[in-house]
Write an enzyme that holds these catalytic residues in place. Structure first.
Site, PDB file in Angstrom:
ATOM      1  N   ASP A 161       0.806  -1.279  -0.349  1.00  0.00           N
ATOM      2  CA  ASP A 161       0.134   0.027   0.226  1.00  0.00           C
ATOM      3  C   ASP A 161       0.729   1.433  -0.089  1.00  0.00           C
ATOM      4  O   ASP A 161       2.406   1.159   0.443  1.00  0.00           O
ATOM      5  CB  ASP A 161      -1.043   0.218   1.318  1.00  0.00           C
ATOM      6  CG  ASP A 161      -1.461   1.305   1.441  1.00  0.00           C
ATOM      7  OD1 ASP A 161      -2.466   1.899   0.879  1.00  0.00           O
ATOM      8  OD2 ASP A 161      -1.145   1.792   2.633  1.00  0.00           O
TER       9      ASP A 161
ATOM     10  N   ASP B 291       0.057   5.471   0.605  1.00  0.00           N
ATOM     11  CA  ASP B 291      -0.376   6.244   1.709  1.00  0.00           C
ATOM     12  C   ASP B 291      -0.768   5.491   3.382  1.00  0.00           C
ATOM     13  O   ASP B 291      -1.419   4.992   3.607  1.00  0.00           O
ATOM     14  CB  ASP B 291      -1.578   7.342   1.371  1.00  0.00           C
ATOM     15  CG  ASP B 291      -1.269   7.593   0.406  1.00  0.00           C
ATOM     16  OD1 ASP B 291      -1.224   8.987   1.157  1.00  0.00           O
ATOM     17  OD2 ASP B 291      -1.833   7.392  -0.887  1.00  0.00           O
TER      18      ASP B 291
ATOM     19  N   THR C  16      -2.784   0.590  -4.688  1.00  0.00           N
ATOM     20  CA  THR C  16      -2.897   1.847  -3.757  1.00  0.00           C
ATOM     21  C   THR C  16      -4.473   2.127  -3.761  1.00  0.00           C
ATOM     22  O   THR C  16      -4.536   2.147  -5.218  1.00  0.00           O
ATOM     23  CB  THR C  16      -2.020   2.774  -4.050  1.00  0.00           C
ATOM     24  OG1 THR C  16      -2.291   4.589  -3.915  1.00  0.00           O
ATOM     25  CG2 THR C  16      -1.896   3.340  -5.489  1.00  0.00           C
ATOM     26  N   GLY C  17      -5.118   2.897  -2.983  1.00  0.00           N
ATOM     27  CA  GLY C  17      -6.301   3.571  -3.429  1.00  0.00           C
ATOM     28  C   GLY C  17      -6.183   4.576  -4.472  1.00  0.00           C
ATOM     29  O   GLY C  17      -6.912   5.381  -5.330  1.00  0.00           O
TER      30      GLY C  17
ATOM     31  N   LYS D 129      -8.193  -4.139  -3.386  1.00  0.00           N
ATOM     32  CA  LYS D 129      -6.873  -4.980  -4.005  1.00  0.00           C
ATOM     33  C   LYS D 129      -6.396  -6.177  -3.862  1.00  0.00           C
ATOM     34  O   LYS D 129      -5.742  -6.863  -4.883  1.00  0.00           O
ATOM     35  CB  LYS D 129      -6.508  -3.773  -2.649  1.00  0.00           C
ATOM     36  CG  LYS D 129      -6.210  -2.367  -2.681  1.00  0.00           C
ATOM     37  CD  LYS D 129      -5.053  -1.805  -1.640  1.00  0.00           C
ATOM     38  CE  LYS D 129      -4.879  -0.528  -1.942  1.00  0.00           C
ATOM     39  NZ  LYS D 129      -4.067   0.055  -0.794  1.00  0.00           N
TER      40      LYS D 129
ATOM     41  N   ASP E  27      -2.030  -0.713   5.917  1.00  0.00           N
ATOM     42  CA  ASP E  27      -2.533   0.181   7.419  1.00  0.00           C
ATOM     43  C   ASP E  27      -3.905   0.063   7.836  1.00  0.00           C
ATOM     44  O   ASP E  27      -4.205   0.149   8.361  1.00  0.00           O
ATOM     45  CB  ASP E  27      -1.533   1.415   7.292  1.00  0.00           C
ATOM     46  CG  ASP E  27      -2.304   2.474   6.204  1.00  0.00           C
ATOM     47  OD1 ASP E  27      -2.419   1.951   5.159  1.00  0.00           O
ATOM     48  OD2 ASP E  27      -2.823   3.581   7.065  1.00  0.00           O
TER      49      ASP E  27
ATOM     50  N   ASN F   1      -9.176   0.149   2.965  1.00  0.00           N
ATOM     51  CA  ASN F   1      -9.173  -0.592   2.151  1.00  0.00           C
ATOM     52  C   ASN F   1      -7.605  -1.667   1.296  1.00  0.00           C
ATOM     53  O   ASN F   1      -7.578  -2.598   0.320  1.00  0.00           O
ATOM     54  CB  ASN F   1      -9.446   0.057   1.203  1.00  0.00           C
ATOM     55  CG  ASN F   1      -8.078   1.148   1.021  1.00  0.00           C
ATOM     56  OD1 ASN F   1      -6.748   1.310   2.061  1.00  0.00           O
ATOM     57  ND2 ASN F   1      -7.094   1.844   0.290  1.00  0.00           N
TER      58      ASN F   1
END
Length: 284
Positions: free
Chosen positions: A7, A9, A41-42, A212, A235, A238
Protein backbone atom coordinates in the site's frame (compact mmCIF):
# COMPACT_ATOMS: atom_id res chain seq x y z
CA UNK A 1 8.00 -15.03 -0.79
CA UNK A 2 7.95 -14.42 -4.54
CA UNK A 3 5.75 -11.31 -4.56
CA UNK A 4 5.19 -8.33 -2.28
CA UNK A 5 2.18 -5.99 -2.63
CA UNK A 6 2.58 -2.68 -0.81
CA UNK A 7 0.00 0.00 0.00
CA UNK A 8 1.12 3.63 -0.37
CA UNK A 9 -0.38 6.22 1.99
CA UNK A 10 0.31 5.39 5.60
CA UNK A 11 2.50 2.47 4.47
CA UNK A 12 5.16 2.99 1.80
CA UNK A 13 4.98 6.78 2.13
CA UNK A 14 5.94 8.72 5.24
CA UNK A 15 3.88 11.59 6.58
CA UNK A 16 5.49 13.89 4.00
CA UNK A 17 4.03 11.58 1.32
CA UNK A 18 7.52 10.55 0.27
CA UNK A 19 9.19 7.13 -0.02
CA UNK A 20 11.92 6.94 2.60
CA UNK A 21 15.49 6.14 1.56
CA UNK A 22 15.34 2.92 3.61
CA UNK A 23 12.17 1.78 1.83
CA UNK A 24 13.73 2.46 -1.58
CA UNK A 25 16.81 0.41 -0.72
CA UNK A 26 14.76 -2.51 0.59
CA UNK A 27 12.48 -2.63 -2.45
CA UNK A 28 15.41 -2.53 -4.85
CA UNK A 29 17.11 -5.31 -2.92
CA UNK A 30 13.95 -7.44 -3.12
CA UNK A 31 13.71 -6.79 -6.86
CA UNK A 32 17.40 -7.67 -7.27
CA UNK A 33 16.65 -11.03 -5.66
CA UNK A 34 13.86 -11.72 -8.14
CA UNK A 35 10.87 -10.82 -5.98
CA UNK A 36 7.99 -9.12 -7.80
CA UNK A 37 7.21 -5.88 -5.95
CA UNK A 38 3.79 -4.39 -6.74
CA UNK A 39 2.25 -1.18 -5.47
CA UNK A 40 -1.42 -1.53 -4.45
CA UNK A 41 -3.03 1.84 -3.78
CA UNK A 42 -6.28 3.76 -3.68
CA UNK A 43 -4.57 6.52 -5.70
CA UNK A 44 -4.93 6.58 -9.46
CA UNK A 45 -1.89 5.56 -11.48
CA UNK A 46 -0.79 9.13 -12.19
CA UNK A 47 -0.84 10.22 -8.56
CA UNK A 48 0.76 6.95 -7.47
CA UNK A 49 3.73 7.28 -9.81
CA UNK A 50 4.68 10.80 -8.64
CA UNK A 51 6.42 9.65 -5.41
CA UNK A 52 7.65 6.47 -7.13
CA UNK A 53 9.33 8.50 -9.88
CA UNK A 54 10.83 10.86 -7.31
CA UNK A 55 12.32 7.85 -5.53
CA UNK A 56 13.45 6.29 -8.84
CA UNK A 57 11.37 3.17 -8.19
CA UNK A 58 9.96 1.19 -11.09
CA UNK A 59 7.08 -1.12 -10.16
CA UNK A 60 3.77 -2.37 -11.53
CA UNK A 61 0.88 -0.42 -9.99
CA UNK A 62 -2.51 -1.70 -8.89
CA UNK A 63 -4.32 1.61 -8.67
CA UNK A 64 -7.72 2.92 -7.56
CA UNK A 65 -8.04 -0.12 -5.27
CA UNK A 66 -7.77 -2.47 -8.24
CA UNK A 67 -9.87 -0.63 -10.81
CA UNK A 68 -6.78 -0.41 -13.02
CA UNK A 69 -3.56 -2.40 -13.17
CA UNK A 70 -0.53 -1.16 -15.07
CA UNK A 71 2.80 -2.83 -15.74
CA UNK A 72 6.03 -1.19 -14.61
CA UNK A 73 6.34 0.47 -18.03
CA UNK A 74 2.78 1.86 -17.93
CA UNK A 75 0.94 -0.71 -20.05
CA UNK A 76 -2.69 -1.17 -18.93
CA UNK A 77 -3.21 -4.82 -17.99
CA UNK A 78 -6.63 -4.81 -16.31
CA UNK A 79 -9.57 -2.42 -15.89
CA UNK A 80 -12.82 -2.56 -13.88
CA UNK A 81 -14.84 0.62 -14.34
CA UNK A 82 -18.26 1.80 -13.16
CA UNK A 83 -21.01 2.59 -15.66
CA UNK A 84 -22.36 6.15 -15.86
CA UNK A 85 -25.75 5.37 -14.34
CA UNK A 86 -24.17 3.71 -11.30
CA UNK A 87 -21.87 6.71 -10.76
CA UNK A 88 -24.77 9.13 -11.15
CA UNK A 89 -26.88 7.25 -8.60
CA UNK A 90 -23.98 7.04 -6.14
CA UNK A 91 -23.32 10.77 -6.68
CA UNK A 92 -26.96 11.57 -5.90
CA UNK A 93 -26.76 9.60 -2.66
CA UNK A 94 -23.61 11.44 -1.56
CA UNK A 95 -25.08 14.83 -2.52
CA UNK A 96 -28.27 14.10 -0.61
CA UNK A 97 -26.30 13.33 2.54
CA UNK A 98 -24.01 16.34 1.99
CA UNK A 99 -20.89 14.22 1.61
CA UNK A 100 -18.07 15.74 -0.45
CA UNK A 101 -16.56 13.43 -3.08
CA UNK A 102 -14.02 13.30 -5.91
CA UNK A 103 -14.32 11.28 -9.11
CA UNK A 104 -11.46 9.07 -10.28
CA UNK A 105 -11.42 8.32 -14.01
CA UNK A 106 -9.24 7.03 -16.84
CA UNK A 107 -8.21 10.67 -17.35
CA UNK A 108 -7.30 11.44 -13.77
CA UNK A 109 -9.08 12.52 -10.60
CA UNK A 110 -11.48 15.46 -10.44
CA UNK A 111 -13.06 17.69 -7.80
CA UNK A 112 -15.86 20.20 -8.22
CA UNK A 113 -14.84 22.11 -5.07
CA UNK A 114 -11.24 23.36 -4.94
CA UNK A 115 -11.24 24.51 -1.31
CA UNK A 116 -13.05 21.42 -0.07
CA UNK A 117 -10.39 19.34 -1.77
CA UNK A 118 -7.73 21.27 0.18
CA UNK A 119 -9.60 20.91 3.47
CA UNK A 120 -10.05 17.19 2.92
CA UNK A 121 -6.34 16.50 2.48
CA UNK A 122 -5.57 18.53 5.62
CA UNK A 123 -8.18 16.53 7.56
CA UNK A 124 -6.63 13.27 6.33
CA UNK A 125 -3.17 14.42 7.41
CA UNK A 126 -4.46 15.46 10.82
CA UNK A 127 -6.30 12.17 11.32
CA UNK A 128 -3.13 10.25 10.42
CA UNK A 129 -1.31 12.02 13.26
CA UNK A 130 0.69 14.56 11.26
CA UNK A 131 2.32 17.23 13.43
CA UNK A 132 3.13 19.56 10.53
CA UNK A 133 1.93 23.15 10.58
CA UNK A 134 -1.37 23.92 8.88
CA UNK A 135 0.51 26.01 6.32
CA UNK A 136 2.72 23.08 5.40
CA UNK A 137 -0.26 20.73 5.22
CA UNK A 138 -1.97 23.17 2.86
CA UNK A 139 1.16 23.15 0.67
CA UNK A 140 0.96 19.35 0.52
CA UNK A 141 -2.74 19.58 -0.40
CA UNK A 142 -2.16 22.20 -3.11
CA UNK A 143 0.59 20.03 -4.56
CA UNK A 144 -2.11 17.59 -5.73
CA UNK A 145 -3.44 20.31 -8.04
CA UNK A 146 -0.03 21.61 -9.07
CA UNK A 147 1.19 18.17 -10.16
CA UNK A 148 -2.05 17.42 -11.98
CA UNK A 149 -2.86 14.54 -9.63
CA UNK A 150 -6.29 16.14 -9.16
CA UNK A 151 -8.01 18.61 -11.48
CA UNK A 152 -10.68 21.15 -10.60
CA UNK A 153 -13.84 21.07 -12.71
CA UNK A 154 -16.86 23.35 -12.37
CA UNK A 155 -19.44 20.58 -12.66
CA UNK A 156 -19.23 16.79 -12.79
CA UNK A 157 -21.88 16.75 -15.51
CA UNK A 158 -19.12 17.53 -18.01
CA UNK A 159 -17.55 14.18 -17.17
CA UNK A 160 -20.85 12.34 -17.60
CA UNK A 161 -21.28 13.98 -20.99
CA UNK A 162 -17.82 12.94 -22.21
CA UNK A 163 -17.99 9.53 -23.97
CA UNK A 164 -14.24 9.03 -23.56
CA UNK A 165 -14.44 9.06 -19.76
CA UNK A 166 -14.46 5.82 -17.76
CA UNK A 167 -15.23 6.05 -14.04
CA UNK A 168 -13.05 4.09 -11.61
CA UNK A 169 -13.93 5.37 -8.14
CA UNK A 170 -15.86 7.85 -6.03
CA UNK A 171 -13.74 8.99 -3.09
CA UNK A 172 -16.01 10.50 -0.45
CA UNK A 173 -15.12 12.44 2.69
CA UNK A 174 -16.99 13.80 5.69
CA UNK A 175 -16.12 14.19 9.36
CA UNK A 176 -19.83 13.76 10.14
CA UNK A 177 -20.13 10.10 11.15
CA UNK A 178 -23.92 10.10 10.87
CA UNK A 179 -23.96 11.43 7.31
CA UNK A 180 -21.19 9.06 6.23
CA UNK A 181 -22.92 6.05 7.79
CA UNK A 182 -26.29 6.84 6.21
CA UNK A 183 -24.68 7.32 2.80
CA UNK A 184 -22.73 4.09 3.18
CA UNK A 185 -25.86 2.09 4.02
CA UNK A 186 -27.61 3.36 0.90
CA UNK A 187 -24.58 2.69 -1.29
CA UNK A 188 -24.33 -0.86 0.06
CA UNK A 189 -27.82 -1.54 -1.30
CA UNK A 190 -26.60 -0.89 -4.86
CA UNK A 191 -25.47 -3.80 -7.02
CA UNK A 192 -21.87 -4.45 -8.09
CA UNK A 193 -20.25 -1.95 -5.70
CA UNK A 194 -17.42 -2.39 -3.21
CA UNK A 195 -17.31 0.07 -0.30
CA UNK A 196 -14.08 0.41 1.67
CA UNK A 197 -12.09 3.15 3.41
CA UNK A 198 -8.52 4.38 3.56
CA UNK A 199 -9.06 6.76 6.50
CA UNK A 200 -11.51 7.08 9.36
CA UNK A 201 -13.63 9.72 7.62
CA UNK A 202 -13.78 8.50 4.02
CA UNK A 203 -15.53 6.03 1.73
CA UNK A 204 -13.96 4.48 -1.37
CA UNK A 205 -16.61 3.35 -3.84
CA UNK A 206 -15.53 1.07 -6.70
CA UNK A 207 -16.70 -1.81 -8.87
CA UNK A 208 -17.02 -5.00 -6.80
CA UNK A 209 -14.08 -6.49 -8.71
CA UNK A 210 -11.97 -3.40 -8.02
CA UNK A 211 -10.67 -4.46 -4.64
CA UNK A 212 -7.00 -4.75 -3.76
CA UNK A 213 -7.29 -8.37 -2.69
CA UNK A 214 -8.91 -9.49 -5.93
CA UNK A 215 -6.46 -7.48 -8.03
CA UNK A 216 -3.43 -8.87 -6.19
CA UNK A 217 -4.80 -12.39 -6.59
CA UNK A 218 -5.32 -11.91 -10.35
CA UNK A 219 -1.87 -10.37 -10.77
CA UNK A 220 -0.15 -13.20 -8.87
CA UNK A 221 -2.06 -15.81 -10.89
CA UNK A 222 -0.80 -14.20 -14.09
CA UNK A 223 2.74 -14.88 -12.89
CA UNK A 224 1.89 -18.39 -11.62
CA UNK A 225 2.68 -17.28 -8.07
CA UNK A 226 0.51 -19.02 -5.43
CA UNK A 227 -0.98 -16.71 -2.82
CA UNK A 228 0.93 -18.61 -0.12
CA UNK A 229 4.04 -16.96 -1.59
CA UNK A 230 2.64 -13.43 -1.58
CA UNK A 231 3.30 -10.91 1.19
CA UNK A 232 1.13 -7.82 1.56
CA UNK A 233 1.77 -4.70 3.64
CA UNK A 234 -0.89 -2.15 4.60
CA UNK A 235 -2.47 0.02 7.24
CA UNK A 236 -6.14 0.72 6.57
CA UNK A 237 -9.57 -0.58 5.62
CA UNK A 238 -9.01 -0.78 1.88
CA UNK A 239 -6.09 -3.14 2.57
CA UNK A 240 -8.22 -5.72 4.37
CA UNK A 241 -9.13 -7.60 1.19
CA UNK A 242 -5.39 -8.19 0.58
CA UNK A 243 -4.87 -9.42 4.12
CA UNK A 244 -7.61 -12.02 3.68
CA UNK A 245 -5.99 -13.69 0.66
CA UNK A 246 -2.23 -13.34 1.13
CA UNK A 247 0.10 -15.96 2.55
CA UNK A 248 1.77 -13.39 4.80
CA UNK A 249 0.14 -10.12 5.87
CA UNK A 250 2.12 -7.34 7.53
CA UNK A 251 0.41 -4.47 9.33
CA UNK A 252 2.13 -1.14 9.81
CA UNK A 253 2.74 0.05 13.35
CA UNK A 254 0.33 2.90 12.60
CA UNK A 255 -2.34 0.57 11.16
CA UNK A 256 -5.92 0.48 12.43
CA UNK A 257 -6.68 -2.33 14.88
CA UNK A 258 -8.80 -4.30 12.38
CA UNK A 259 -5.81 -4.51 10.03
CA UNK A 260 -3.48 -5.54 12.84
CA UNK A 261 -5.90 -8.27 13.93
CA UNK A 262 -5.61 -9.95 10.50
CA UNK A 263 -1.83 -9.64 10.26
CA UNK A 264 0.78 -12.31 10.92
CA UNK A 265 3.28 -9.56 11.67
CA UNK A 266 3.24 -5.92 12.81
CA UNK A 267 6.16 -3.83 11.61
CA UNK A 268 7.27 -0.29 12.46
CA UNK A 269 5.35 2.84 11.44
CA UNK A 270 5.36 4.49 8.03
CA UNK A 271 7.51 7.34 9.35
CA UNK A 272 10.08 4.81 10.60
CA UNK A 273 10.38 2.83 7.34
CA UNK A 274 8.28 -0.09 8.53
CA UNK A 275 8.06 -1.40 4.95
CA UNK A 276 11.82 -1.76 4.73
CA UNK A 277 11.96 -3.63 8.03
CA UNK A 278 9.23 -6.04 6.88
CA UNK A 279 11.05 -6.70 3.60
CA UNK A 280 14.40 -7.31 5.28
CA UNK A 281 12.69 -9.81 7.63
CA UNK A 282 11.86 -12.07 4.68
CA UNK A 283 15.18 -11.49 2.91
CA UNK A 284 17.31 -12.43 5.90
Amino acid sequence: MKMIAIDMDGTLLDDERKVTVENVKAIKEAQKRGIEVVIATGRDDKEARIPLDEAKLTCPVISVNGAEVQSADGKVLDVYSLDNETVKKASEILHRHEVYFELYTNKGAFTDDYEKGIETVIDVLLSSGSTDSLDHMREIAEERYETGAVSHIENYQALFDDPTISFYKLLAFTKDDQKRTKAKHELEEMDHLAISSSASDNLEITHCEAQKGRAVKRYAAGLDIPMEEVMVIGDNGNDLSMFKVAGHAVAMGNAIEEVKSLAQEVTDTNDNSGVAKAIYNILS
